[in-house]
Design a protein around this motif. Structure first.
Motif, PDB file in Angstrom:
ATOM      1  N   LYS A  50      15.194   9.884   5.394  1.00  0.00           N
ATOM      2  CA  LYS A  50      15.491   8.677   4.641  1.00  0.00           C
ATOM      3  C   LYS A  50      14.307   7.726   4.726  1.00  0.00           C
ATOM      4  CE  LYS A  50      19.694   6.405   3.580  1.00  0.00           C
ATOM      5  NZ  LYS A  50      21.058   6.154   3.904  1.00  0.00           N
ATOM      6  N   ALA A  51      14.096   6.965   3.653  1.00  0.00           N
ATOM      7  CA  ALA A  51      13.014   5.983   3.629  1.00  0.00           C
ATOM      8  C   ALA A  51      13.457   4.766   2.837  1.00  0.00           C
ATOM      9  CB  ALA A  51      11.757   6.585   3.012  1.00  0.00           C
ATOM     10  N   ARG A  59       4.614   6.542  -0.206  1.00  0.00           N
ATOM     11  CA  ARG A  59       4.374   7.726   0.628  1.00  0.00           C
ATOM     12  C   ARG A  59       4.035   8.937  -0.236  1.00  0.00           C
ATOM     13  NH1 ARG A  59       9.101   7.057   5.283  1.00  0.00           N
ATOM     14  NH2 ARG A  59       8.270   5.105   6.123  1.00  0.00           N
ATOM     15  N   GLN A  60       4.712   9.065  -1.372  1.00  0.00           N
ATOM     16  CA  GLN A  60       4.430  10.184  -2.267  1.00  0.00           C
ATOM     17  C   GLN A  60       3.030  10.069  -2.862  1.00  0.00           C
ATOM     18  OE1 GLN A  60       7.659  11.081  -5.086  1.00  0.00           O
ATOM     19  NE2 GLN A  60       8.987   9.901  -3.730  1.00  0.00           N
ATOM     20  N   GLU A  61       2.605   8.861  -3.157  1.00  0.00           N
ATOM     21  CA  GLU A  61       1.273   8.658  -3.726  1.00  0.00           C
ATOM     22  C   GLU A  61       0.176   8.861  -2.684  1.00  0.00           C
ATOM     23  OE1 GLU A  61       1.586   4.744  -5.416  1.00  0.00           O
ATOM     24  OE2 GLU A  61       2.549   5.493  -7.235  1.00  0.00           O
ATOM     25  N   ARG A  62       0.451   8.513  -1.453  1.00  0.00           N
ATOM     26  CA  ARG A  62      -0.558   8.584  -0.394  1.00  0.00           C
ATOM     27  C   ARG A  62      -0.752  10.002   0.153  1.00  0.00           C
ATOM     28  NH1 ARG A  62      -1.184   4.936   5.044  1.00  0.00           N
ATOM     29  NH2 ARG A  62      -3.158   5.851   5.618  1.00  0.00           N
ATOM     30  N   TYR A  63       0.327  10.774   0.251  1.00  0.00           N
ATOM     31  CA  TYR A  63       0.271  12.108   0.849  1.00  0.00           C
ATOM     32  C   TYR A  63       0.732  13.172  -0.140  1.00  0.00           C
ATOM     33  CZ  TYR A  63      -0.123   9.532   5.252  1.00  0.00           C
ATOM     34  OH  TYR A  63      -0.539   8.691   6.253  1.00  0.00           O
ATOM     35  N   SER A  64      -0.073  14.207  -0.300  1.00  0.00           N
ATOM     36  CA  SER A  64       0.285  15.274  -1.238  1.00  0.00           C
ATOM     37  C   SER A  64       1.459  16.110  -0.736  1.00  0.00           C
ATOM     38  CB  SER A  64      -0.921  16.183  -1.494  1.00  0.00           C
ATOM     39  OG  SER A  64      -1.333  16.816  -0.293  1.00  0.00           O
ATOM     40  N   SER A  65       1.720  16.081   0.564  1.00  0.00           N
ATOM     41  CA  SER A  65       2.814  16.882   1.124  1.00  0.00           C
ATOM     42  C   SER A  65       4.146  16.127   1.152  1.00  0.00           C
ATOM     43  CB  SER A  65       2.450  17.367   2.527  1.00  0.00           C
ATOM     44  OG  SER A  65       2.208  16.282   3.380  1.00  0.00           O
ATOM     45  N   VAL A  66       4.209  14.974   0.504  1.00  0.00           N
ATOM     46  CA  VAL A  66       5.453  14.197   0.409  1.00  0.00           C
ATOM     47  C   VAL A  66       5.939  14.241  -1.031  1.00  0.00           C
ATOM     48  CG1 VAL A  66       6.537  11.937   0.696  1.00  0.00           C
ATOM     49  CG2 VAL A  66       4.760  12.679   2.304  1.00  0.00           C
ATOM     50  N   THR A  67       7.179  14.679  -1.196  1.00  0.00           N
ATOM     51  CA  THR A  67       7.781  14.783  -2.520  1.00  0.00           C
ATOM     52  C   THR A  67       9.162  14.118  -2.493  1.00  0.00           C
ATOM     53  OG1 THR A  67       8.668  16.965  -1.942  1.00  0.00           O
ATOM     54  CG2 THR A  67       6.554  16.922  -3.117  1.00  0.00           C
ATOM     55  N   LYS A  75      15.909   8.211  -4.590  1.00  0.00           N
ATOM     56  CA  LYS A  75      15.581   6.803  -4.368  1.00  0.00           C
ATOM     57  C   LYS A  75      15.438   6.509  -2.874  1.00  0.00           C
ATOM     58  CE  LYS A  75      17.225   2.115  -5.272  1.00  0.00           C
ATOM     59  NZ  LYS A  75      18.254   1.291  -5.882  1.00  0.00           N
ATOM     60  N   TYR A  76      16.167   7.229  -2.046  1.00  0.00           N
ATOM     61  CA  TYR A  76      16.224   6.936  -0.614  1.00  0.00           C
ATOM     62  C   TYR A  76      15.678   8.045   0.289  1.00  0.00           C
ATOM     63  CZ  TYR A  76      19.465   3.352  -2.198  1.00  0.00           C
ATOM     64  OH  TYR A  76      20.034   2.291  -2.853  1.00  0.00           O
ATOM     65  N   TRP A  77      15.439   9.232  -0.246  1.00  0.00           N
ATOM     66  CA  TRP A  77      15.054  10.361   0.591  1.00  0.00           C
ATOM     67  C   TRP A  77      13.737  10.970   0.123  1.00  0.00           C
ATOM     68  CZ3 TRP A  77      17.744  12.287   4.838  1.00  0.00           C
ATOM     69  CH2 TRP A  77      18.993  11.688   5.079  1.00  0.00           C
ATOM     70  N   ILE A  78      12.953  11.445   1.091  1.00  0.00           N
ATOM     71  CA  ILE A  78      11.724  12.171   0.793  1.00  0.00           C
ATOM     72  C   ILE A  78      11.753  13.507   1.531  1.00  0.00           C
ATOM     73  CG2 ILE A  78      10.258  10.187   0.278  1.00  0.00           C
ATOM     74  CD1 ILE A  78       9.211  10.325   3.175  1.00  0.00           C
ATOM     75  N   VAL A  80       9.087  16.093   3.365  1.00  0.00           N
ATOM     76  CA  VAL A  80       7.739  16.122   3.922  1.00  0.00           C
ATOM     77  C   VAL A  80       7.454  17.527   4.438  1.00  0.00           C
ATOM     78  CG1 VAL A  80       6.159  15.095   5.599  1.00  0.00           C
ATOM     79  CG2 VAL A  80       8.023  13.711   4.649  1.00  0.00           C
ATOM     80  N   GLU A  81       6.385  18.141   3.957  1.00  0.00           N
ATOM     81  CA  GLU A  81       5.969  19.446   4.461  1.00  0.00           C
ATOM     82  C   GLU A  81       5.504  19.269   5.900  1.00  0.00           C
ATOM     83  OE1 GLU A  81       3.005  21.160   1.903  1.00  0.00           O
ATOM     84  OE2 GLU A  81       4.162  20.682   0.114  1.00  0.00           O
ATOM     85  N   THR A  82       5.978  20.124   6.784  1.00  0.00           N
ATOM     86  CA  THR A  82       5.659  19.965   8.202  1.00  0.00           C
ATOM     87  C   THR A  82       4.225  20.379   8.544  1.00  0.00           C
ATOM     88  OG1 THR A  82       6.645  22.134   8.618  1.00  0.00           O
ATOM     89  CG2 THR A  82       8.031  20.193   9.001  1.00  0.00           C
ATOM     90  N   ASN A  83       3.596  21.171   7.695  1.00  0.00           N
ATOM     91  CA  ASN A  83       2.207  21.556   7.947  1.00  0.00           C
ATOM     92  C   ASN A  83       1.280  20.957   6.894  1.00  0.00           C
ATOM     93  OD1 ASN A  83       2.997  23.091   5.799  1.00  0.00           O
ATOM     94  ND2 ASN A  83       2.253  25.031   6.592  1.00  0.00           N
ATOM     95  N   GLY A  84       1.680  19.832   6.322  1.00  0.00           N
ATOM     96  CA  GLY A  84       0.909  19.181   5.266  1.00  0.00           C
ATOM     97  C   GLY A  84      -0.070  18.159   5.816  1.00  0.00           C
ATOM     98  N   ASP A  85      -0.354  17.162   4.996  1.00  0.00           N
ATOM     99  CA  ASP A  85      -1.377  16.180   5.340  1.00  0.00           C
ATOM    100  C   ASP A  85      -0.850  14.930   6.044  1.00  0.00           C
ATOM    101  OD1 ASP A  85      -0.071  15.345   3.024  1.00  0.00           O
ATOM    102  OD2 ASP A  85      -1.886  14.581   2.047  1.00  0.00           O
ATOM    103  N   VAL A  86       0.405  14.933   6.447  1.00  0.00           N
ATOM    104  CA  VAL A  86       0.959  13.803   7.198  1.00  0.00           C
ATOM    105  C   VAL A  86       0.773  14.099   8.691  1.00  0.00           C
ATOM    106  CG1 VAL A  86       3.011  12.435   7.708  1.00  0.00           C
ATOM    107  CG2 VAL A  86       2.656  13.325   5.393  1.00  0.00           C
ATOM    108  N   PRO A  87      -0.010  13.263   9.386  1.00  0.00           N
ATOM    109  CA  PRO A  87      -0.209  13.490  10.826  1.00  0.00           C
ATOM    110  C   PRO A  87       1.115  13.425  11.594  1.00  0.00           C
ATOM    111  CG  PRO A  87      -1.785  11.881   9.978  1.00  0.00           C
ATOM    112  CD  PRO A  87      -0.775  12.125   8.892  1.00  0.00           C
ATOM    113  N   ASN A  88       1.190  14.181  12.686  1.00  0.00           N
ATOM    114  CA  ASN A  88       2.419  14.231  13.493  1.00  0.00           C
ATOM    115  C   ASN A  88       2.859  12.848  13.958  1.00  0.00           C
ATOM    116  OD1 ASN A  88       2.631  16.986  13.224  1.00  0.00           O
ATOM    117  ND2 ASN A  88       1.736  17.435  15.212  1.00  0.00           N
ATOM    118  N   LYS A  89       1.928  12.015  14.349  1.00  0.00           N
ATOM    119  CA  LYS A  89       2.277  10.667  14.824  1.00  0.00           C
ATOM    120  C   LYS A  89       2.977   9.878  13.722  1.00  0.00           C
ATOM    121  CE  LYS A  89       0.418   6.485  16.762  1.00  0.00           C
ATOM    122  NZ  LYS A  89       0.102   6.075  18.061  1.00  0.00           N
TER     123      LYS A  89
END
Length: 114
Positions: A50-51, A59-67, A75-78, A80-89
């Motif tokens: 949820k977001a 978040r979708q615009e900033r990271y290619s692995s977020v859809t 509207k409320y949920w994204i 995120v690919e776990t091996n994508g470009d979003v750092p673990n932190k």
């Protein structure tokens, strides 16, 4: 992030339960009976969380692995690919924010028990 780190982090949040309401492959974490994150436990290729609606598009615009949230209210949920470009932190921060969003909508009595 791997599945073990994901499970350990989600389980560390106060009042969280681990459930399988959608079948044996879909791992769902809830707080006070409300979902805040879910994933396919077998593949662990992505997580749904949820977001804040204002952050969903950013978040979708900033990271290619977020859809938009797969099979969820976009509207409320994204997703995120776990091996994508979003750092673990950052992924951990988003999981915590998802948890906090759900907690903020709980009745006062339930929030106070956490």
């Amino acid at each position: 992030m791997n599945i073990e780190a994901f499970q350990q982090y989600c389980s560390s949040l106060k009042g969280v339960t681990e459930e399988f309401p959608f079948g044996e492959n879909t791992l769902v974490y809830k707080v006070a009976g409300k979902m805040f994150v879910l994933t396919d436990i077998d593949t662990f290729e992505s997580i749904n969380l949820k977001a804040d609606p204002e952050e969903v598009i950013e978040r979708q615009e900033r990271y290619s692995s977020v859809t938009p949230g797969y099979h969820m209210n976009k509207k409320y949920w994204i997703t995120v690919e776990t091996n994508g470009d979003v750092p673990n932190k950052i992924l951990q921060e988003w999981i915590k924010q998802s948890y906090d969003l759900v907690v903020s909508k709980l009745p006062r009595k339930d929030r106070e028990q956490l």
